[in-house]
Design an enzyme around this catalytic site. Structure first.
Site, mmCIF file in Angstrom:
data_model
loop_
_atom_site.group_PDB
_atom_site.id
_atom_site.type_symbol
_atom_site.label_atom_id
_atom_site.label_comp_id
_atom_site.label_asym_id
_atom_site.label_seq_id
_atom_site.Cartn_x
_atom_site.Cartn_y
_atom_site.Cartn_z
ATOM 1 N N ASP A 43 0.839 -1.200 0.000
ATOM 2 C CA ASP A 43 0.000 0.000 0.000
ATOM 3 C C ASP A 43 0.881 1.260 0.000
ATOM 4 O O ASP A 43 0.376 2.380 -0.111
ATOM 5 C CB ASP A 43 -1.021 -0.006 1.153
ATOM 6 C CG ASP A 43 -0.382 -0.149 2.519
ATOM 7 O OD1 ASP A 43 0.855 -0.273 2.596
ATOM 8 O OD2 ASP A 43 -1.134 -0.146 3.529
ATOM 9 N N SER A 44 2.202 1.063 0.070
ATOM 10 C CA SER A 44 3.135 2.183 -0.134
ATOM 11 C C SER A 44 2.915 2.770 -1.531
ATOM 12 O O SER A 44 3.336 3.897 -1.812
ATOM 13 C CB SER A 44 4.578 1.706 0.015
ATOM 14 O OG SER A 44 4.815 0.559 -0.784
ATOM 15 N N LYS A 111 -1.306 -9.484 2.531
ATOM 16 C CA LYS A 111 -0.531 -9.093 3.721
ATOM 17 C C LYS A 111 -1.360 -8.161 4.587
ATOM 18 O O LYS A 111 -2.006 -7.245 4.072
ATOM 19 C CB LYS A 111 0.778 -8.419 3.322
ATOM 20 C CG LYS A 111 1.586 -7.890 4.515
ATOM 21 C CD LYS A 111 3.012 -7.576 4.165
ATOM 22 C CE LYS A 111 3.229 -6.233 3.522
ATOM 23 N NZ LYS A 111 2.805 -5.070 4.326
ATOM 24 N N GLU A 113 -1.311 -5.839 8.328
ATOM 25 C CA GLU A 113 -0.516 -5.316 9.429
ATOM 26 C C GLU A 113 -1.197 -5.636 10.749
ATOM 27 O O GLU A 113 -2.413 -5.504 10.872
ATOM 28 C CB GLU A 113 -0.380 -3.786 9.307
ATOM 29 C CG GLU A 113 0.450 -3.355 8.126
ATOM 30 C CD GLU A 113 0.596 -1.839 8.021
ATOM 31 O OE1 GLU A 113 0.268 -1.113 8.988
ATOM 32 O OE2 GLU A 113 1.032 -1.380 6.952
ATOM 33 N N GLU A 180 9.225 -4.750 10.270
ATOM 34 C CA GLU A 180 9.633 -3.424 9.772
ATOM 35 C C GLU A 180 10.258 -2.582 10.877
ATOM 36 O O GLU A 180 9.683 -2.404 11.958
ATOM 37 C CB GLU A 180 8.410 -2.683 9.168
ATOM 38 C CG GLU A 180 8.817 -1.330 8.605
ATOM 39 C CD GLU A 180 7.836 -0.725 7.610
ATOM 40 O OE1 GLU A 180 6.845 -1.390 7.233
ATOM 41 O OE2 GLU A 180 8.065 0.432 7.199
#
Ligand code: KIV
Length: 277
Positions: A43-44, A111, A113, A180
């Site tokens: 989503d970056s 993915k 978070e 991260e």
């Protein structure tokens, strides 16, 4: 055959896993040619492709759009797509529906978070047959708003909580976990505490694999330059140089030359001229 979950699992302890983000067909195709293991539709993309300040505004529609393009460009890599902010938090059924949309758009896995607090959501997505990658440590969808960019697991308690989160995700069925901005020492401990591969970003050399944002690798995104993001190229500089040259050539009339133009056969041109006269 593209890489499968089984292939990625079997790399733990034997071969490092190389992951790079991708959001479009052309870049995905080029990255795939290198033998990269996973193309992550992060989503970056909201930041580097759409110019958002952070990843919060990214929608399911945008993630499906990026995922379709990346899927079209891949041959061998696994395609993992991020579930954007608020696409899995409201309910398990919403999470399943949205994970399914990403798979229909071309993702092999999704993915999410979060740690132990999303274990039931992860389990329900895995149970319908969709592989899940976890993501702990710095979690851009939530920590950006709360604390800003910060290295995670600097204290014993924070480290312990991260280890517990990794174990909870493993138990819920994820096939790998992104760590991260986690201190190198704690990444090593987590990597040794779980049977699934860890993929680090700013988390030191001891993870089972590494991921970077493709725009950082290429030196294309200039707004944020994290310490951990090694730049292998100054593509931004190269683009500005090339486009400036092109612009100057247009202004001076140097471009296009004969080499980049098309011609009529001479007799045909003569006939045309006569008729016009
Ligand atoms: O969105 C993304 O690019 C990511 C990576 C930084 C792991 O989640």
């Amino acid at each position: 055959m593209p890489k499968s979950v089984r292939d990625i699992l079997s790399m733990k302890g034997t071969k490092k896993i190389a992951v790079i983000t991708s959001y479009d067909y052309t870049t995905a195709q080029l990255c795939d040619k290198t033998g990269i293991d996973i193309l992550l539709v992060g989503d970056s993309g909201g930041m580097v492709m759409l110019g958002y300040e952070n990843t919060i505004p990214v929608t399911m529609e945008q993630m499906c759009f990026f995922t379709q393009a990346v899927r079209a460009g891949r041959q061998n890599a696994m395609v993992v797509a991020d579930m954007p902010f608020m696409s899995y938090q409201a309910s398990k059924s919403q999470a399943i529906v949205n994970a399914g949309r990403l798979v229909k758009a071309g993702a092999d896995a999704v993915k999410l978070e979060g740690g132990a607090e999303i274990r039931d959501t992860v389990r329900s997505i895995v149970e319908v047959g969709i592989p899940v990658m976890g993501h702990i440590g710095f979690q851009p969808q939530t920590t950006t708003l709360q604390e800003g960019y910060r290295v995670q697991a600097r204290t014993k308690d924070a480290a312990l909580s991260l280890v517990q989160n990794a174990k909870a995700l493993e138990e819920a069925g994820v096939f790998s976990i992104v760590l991260e901005m986690v201190t190198s020492e704690v990444s090593k401990i987590i990597t040794e505490s779980v049977r699934i591969p860890t993929i680090g970003i700013g988390s030191g050399p001891d993870c089972d694999g590494q991921v970077l944002v493709v725009h950082d690798v290429l030196g294309l995104y200039e707004k944020i330059k994290p310490k951990f993001a090694k730049r292998y190229l100054d593509l931004a500089g190269e683009i500005v140089k090339a486009v400036s040259e092109y612009r100057d050539d247009v202004v001076s009339g140097k471009f296009p030359s004969q080499e980049h133009s098309f011609s009529m056969e001479k007799p045909e041109l003569e006939r045309l001229r006569k008729e016009l006269a």
